[in-house]
Write a protein that holds these residues in place. Sequence first.
Motif, PDB file in Angstrom:
ATOM      1  N   ASN A   1       4.118  -7.350   0.954  1.00  0.00           N
ATOM      2  CA  ASN A   1       2.962  -7.318   0.058  1.00  0.00           C
ATOM      3  C   ASN A   1       2.842  -5.973  -0.650  1.00  0.00           C
ATOM      4  O   ASN A   1       1.741  -5.529  -0.990  1.00  0.00           O
TER       5      ASN A   1
ATOM      6  N   VAL B   1      -7.088  -7.755  -2.871  1.00  0.00           N
ATOM      7  CA  VAL B   1      -6.354  -8.845  -2.227  1.00  0.00           C
ATOM      8  C   VAL B   1      -7.350  -9.910  -1.797  1.00  0.00           C
ATOM      9  O   VAL B   1      -8.179  -9.683  -0.914  1.00  0.00           O
TER      10      VAL B   1
ATOM     11  N   LYS C   1      -2.952 -13.053   3.272  1.00  0.00           N
ATOM     12  CA  LYS C   1      -2.396 -11.704   3.167  1.00  0.00           C
ATOM     13  C   LYS C   1      -3.356 -10.627   3.675  1.00  0.00           C
ATOM     14  O   LYS C   1      -3.148  -9.437   3.439  1.00  0.00           O
TER      15      LYS C   1
END
Length: 256
Positions: free
Chosen positions: A155, A193, A198
């Motif tokens: 990520n 995010v 995630k």
Amino acid sequence: MLINAMIAFGSIVLAATAASAQDPQSGVSFRDDFTNIDPAFWYVSDGWNNGNHQNCTWSRNEVRIEGDSLALTFTKGKSKDRDYLCGEIQTTRRYGYGTYEARLKAASGSGLNSAFFTYIGPPTQQIHDEIDFEILGKNTDAVQLNQFVKAKGGNEYLVDIGDPADQNFNTYALVWEPERLRYFLNGRLVHDVTDASKVPASPQKIFFSLWGTDTLSDWMGKFSYSRPVTFDIDWVAFTAAGDKCQFPQSLVCTLQ
């Protein structure tokens, strides 16, 4: 100096916040200006390394108070099978949802990594969760953000700092909520995010580390050493979710 916004550190009474609901052992809100290193609060890594990718041995001699900040250093020095020594410090407690902030000046040098991150994983019989700010010495104009969720990373997100992070102090912050994670640089939102897959969920320890590599050159650059370098941490703070702003410079004051 540790300033606990809720109660004295070590009290058995925990605030009824999202962080404590998430894990009854989670730490409460604090700020540390590093006038000293409290061994009840901070564990200093010493005498080992994180694996073959790391070319230095953690040494408590590379963790010290200098002036008004915590200094982590990287220097030439033999220890076991490594030719360099480096510094790392981590909280003794884990922390959950809330706002994490630190004012930092990174080290310079290709092959080096100045990191402010949260982590939990196999050393404590937990699944790997992690949230990262990493400033690579090969390019101190940028900071790399990343998360690991149940041992899955990938990520990475690169943010331009504007001024070299090894020449000036900057404030790095993250706001960690259930299913959302926001990263801030000097009070400015730089990454949001919102994909819950995630966003980590496990309470984690807070780390600062300065380390080097001979093998991860594609990522961190070819290692080059000419002199000892220092990663400076002016202060660090955690404000548990639902707690009030602890000090005027805090991001929490702006967001509340």
